[in-house]
Motif scaffolding. Structure first.
Motif, short mmCIF file in Angstrom:
data_model
loop_
_atom_site.label_atom_id
_atom_site.label_comp_id
_atom_site.label_asym_id
_atom_site.label_seq_id
_atom_site.Cartn_x
_atom_site.Cartn_y
_atom_site.Cartn_z
N LEU A 151 0.82 -1.22 0.00
CA LEU A 151 0.00 0.00 0.00
C LEU A 151 0.85 1.27 0.00
N ASN A 152 2.16 1.12 -0.20
CA ASN A 152 3.12 2.22 -0.28
C ASN A 152 3.41 2.91 1.05
N PHE A 153 3.15 2.24 2.17
CA PHE A 153 3.59 2.75 3.47
C PHE A 153 5.11 2.56 3.54
N LYS A 154 5.79 3.51 4.17
CA LYS A 154 7.24 3.43 4.33
C LYS A 154 7.56 3.11 5.79
N LYS A 155 8.48 2.17 5.97
CA LYS A 155 8.91 1.81 7.32
C LYS A 155 9.74 2.94 7.90
N LEU A 156 9.43 3.32 9.13
CA LEU A 156 10.18 4.37 9.81
C LEU A 156 11.17 3.73 10.79
N ASP A 157 12.27 4.42 11.02
CA ASP A 157 13.28 3.87 11.91
C ASP A 157 13.03 4.21 13.37
N ASP A 158 12.15 5.19 13.63
CA ASP A 158 11.96 5.57 15.02
C ASP A 158 11.28 4.45 15.81
N LYS A 159 11.69 4.29 17.05
CA LYS A 159 11.16 3.25 17.92
C LYS A 159 9.79 3.65 18.45
#
Length: 173
Positions: A151-159
């Motif tokens: 669905l084009n969501f991007k993984k974020l690095d923030d915890k």
């Protein structure tokens, strides 16, 4: 926002109808919320009885507003609940919210949640004028991770505060 958003928000796609949750969904909600496969990735107390499911449904019905949009996912022409999808945790300026979803195992792997999520994302964008949708998923929930990426969501690095097992994804519309 339009005060009729809750009453006029049945969403339909080629195969699906997303409608309001109702008390007649209690047995399916019990099945969904007590399923060990689904619950292993969620931090919630499983439903143990139809009464638990009805309490959950009543809570959703009581709290639906412009701060919570909750849909039962059904096949068009049928009324049996296959899963649920919701928008919640709206930011104060209402330009950002979170999406959540769950689907009974027998309906997984058929593109149902992707189809439902596309309708809900379009609703969020066009009707609610949302610009950003976030999703949290368990690091081991590969099905959810794949769906969000599709669905084009991007993984974020923030915890994610308080839970190192969760991964945050973001979709900018």
């Amino acid at each position: 926002m339009n005060g009729n958003l809750q009453t006029s928000r049945i969403l339909t796609s080629e195969r699906l109808t997303l409608r309001k949750l109702s008390k007649k969904d209690a047995a399916a909600i019990l099945q969904l919320r007590s399923n060990t496969e689904i619950n292993k990735f969620l931090d919630r107390k499983p439903s143990k009885s139809v009464e638990d499911a009805l309490n959950f449904i009543n809570n959703i019905i009581d709290h639906e507003s412009e701060e919570l949009f909750y849909w039962a996912i059904t096949k068009t022409g049928e009324d049996k609940l296959m899963g649920t999808i919701c928008l919640f945790d709206f930011s104060s300026d209402l330009k950002k919210c979170e999406i959540g979803y769950e689907l009974l195992p027998e309906y997984q792997g058929q593109g149902i949640m992707a189809e439902a999520a596309k309708k809900v994302i379009a609703f969020a964008s066009k009707t609610l004028e949302i610009e950003t949708i976030e999703a949290l998923t368990h690091k081991d929930n590969q099905s959810s991770t794949k769906l969000l990426q599709k669905l084009n969501f991007k993984k974020l690095d923030d915890k994610v505060e308080d839970n190192p097992n969760l991964i945050r994804f973001r979709l900018t519309i």
